[in-house]
Design a protein around this motif. Structure first.
Motif, PDB file in Angstrom:
ATOM      1  N   ASP A  43      -5.675  10.444  -5.358  1.00 33.14           N
ATOM      2  CA  ASP A  43      -5.319   9.233  -5.484  1.00 33.14           C
ATOM      3  C   ASP A  43      -4.710   8.475  -5.623  1.00 33.14           C
ATOM      4  O   ASP A  43      -3.460   7.735  -6.131  1.00 33.14           O
ATOM      5  N   THR A  44      -4.778   7.791  -4.378  1.00 28.27           N
ATOM      6  CA  THR A  44      -3.852   6.667  -3.655  1.00 28.27           C
ATOM      7  C   THR A  44      -3.596   5.580  -4.458  1.00 28.27           C
ATOM      8  O   THR A  44      -2.225   5.139  -4.430  1.00 28.27           O
ATOM      9  N   THR A  45      -4.398   5.028  -5.144  1.00 34.60           N
ATOM     10  CA  THR A  45      -3.556   3.961  -5.748  1.00 34.60           C
ATOM     11  C   THR A  45      -3.486   4.293  -7.133  1.00 34.60           C
ATOM     12  O   THR A  45      -1.961   3.559  -7.895  1.00 34.60           O
ATOM     13  N   GLU A  46      -2.999   5.117  -7.437  1.00 36.31           N
ATOM     14  CA  GLU A  46      -2.212   6.060  -9.093  1.00 36.31           C
ATOM     15  C   GLU A  46      -0.918   6.500  -8.765  1.00 36.31           C
ATOM     16  O   GLU A  46       0.179   6.440  -9.063  1.00 36.31           O
ATOM     17  N   VAL A  47      -0.884   6.576  -7.087  1.00 38.02           N
ATOM     18  CA  VAL A  47       0.463   6.950  -6.428  1.00 38.02           C
ATOM     19  C   VAL A  47       1.307   5.883  -5.987  1.00 38.02           C
ATOM     20  O   VAL A  47       2.591   5.537  -6.681  1.00 38.02           O
ATOM     21  N   LEU A  48       0.928   4.951  -5.429  1.00 38.61           N
ATOM     22  CA  LEU A  48       1.264   3.449  -5.753  1.00 38.61           C
ATOM     23  C   LEU A  48       1.463   2.766  -6.499  1.00 38.61           C
ATOM     24  O   LEU A  48       2.749   2.399  -6.601  1.00 38.61           O
ATOM     25  N   GLY A  49       0.869   3.025  -7.711  1.00 36.39           N
ATOM     26  CA  GLY A  49       1.834   1.802  -8.951  1.00 36.39           C
ATOM     27  C   GLY A  49       2.450   3.198  -9.669  1.00 36.39           C
ATOM     28  O   GLY A  49       3.246   2.125  -9.935  1.00 36.39           O
ATOM     29  N   SER A  50       2.691   4.538  -9.372  1.00 33.37           N
ATOM     30  CA  SER A  50       3.891   4.669  -9.384  1.00 33.37           C
ATOM     31  C   SER A  50       4.876   4.384  -8.647  1.00 33.37           C
ATOM     32  O   SER A  50       6.401   4.502  -9.351  1.00 33.37           O
ATOM     33  N   MET A  51       4.450   4.844  -8.110  1.00 38.42           N
ATOM     34  CA  MET A  51       5.881   3.814  -6.941  1.00 38.42           C
ATOM     35  C   MET A  51       6.277   2.773  -6.908  1.00 38.42           C
ATOM     36  O   MET A  51       7.381   2.931  -7.107  1.00 38.42           O
ATOM     37  N   LEU A  52       5.443   2.081  -7.248  1.00 36.13           N
ATOM     38  CA  LEU A  52       5.873   0.364  -7.709  1.00 36.13           C
ATOM     39  C   LEU A  52       6.925   0.054  -8.838  1.00 36.13           C
ATOM     40  O   LEU A  52       7.428  -0.079  -9.459  1.00 36.13           O
ATOM     41  N   ARG A  53       6.200   1.431  -9.603  1.00 34.12           N
ATOM     42  CA  ARG A  53       6.724   1.508 -11.439  1.00 34.12           C
ATOM     43  C   ARG A  53       8.556   2.136 -11.191  1.00 34.12           C
ATOM     44  O   ARG A  53       9.210   1.074 -11.892  1.00 34.12           O
TER      45      ARG A  53
END
Length: 153
Positions: A43-53
């Motif tokens: 799930d790339t969106t979860e990974v990107l969200g974690s990176m943004l946080r």
């Protein structure tokens, strides 16, 4: 006689640092796209969200690291290998060499025969070259006798 100076304004090196940091997001999205094409669950969106946080933390660490090299740099660094003058400059040059070696080592960890990984390989090569530009900037900063005042006038 060849001129072996690296004539780059400090703002350009700062901009390159920001672009390399942003490149992580692009490569993560591309990696998710490749995983989706291959039918792997990611799930790339979860990974990107974690990176943004976590962006404020790792962004501050990256900016602080780059600042060690670029604060006080005025331009006109020499590209030939050198450790400059002073203990701090020698440590920074060693860190830059280690960063270049680490970046090139990352290339060996990916399947380079797969054409889909070409952006990752290019990214790590650019990162290795950027570390050498940082090394040249730190060395230049430690040698004030280099006449760089007339370069940008």
């Amino acid at each position: 006689m060849t001129d072996d100076r690296f004539w780059v304004r400090p703002i350009m090196l700062w901009s390159m640092a920001a672009a390399l940091a942003a490149g992580i997001f692009v490569l993560t999205a591309y990696s998710g796209y490749l995983s989706m094409l291959r039918g792997q669950a990611e799930d790339t969106t979860e990974v990107l969200g974690s990176m943004l946080r976590s962006l404020p933390i790792w962004g501050a660490v990256w900016a602080s690291f780059v600042a060690l090299f670029l604060v006080g740099y005025r331009g006109g660094a020499k590209l030939r290998p050198s450790f400059g003058k002073g203990f701090l400059t020698a440590v920074l040059a060693a860190l830059a060499f280690a960063g270049s070696i680490g970046s090139l080592w990352m290339i060996t960890q990916m399947p380079y025969r797969d054409a889909a990984h070409a952006p990752f390989i290019a990214y790590w090569i650019i990162f290795a070259l950027y570390f050498q530009a940082l090394r040249a900037a730190a060395v230049s900063r430690s040698m004030p006798e280099a006449d760089v005042g007339t370069v940008f006038e």
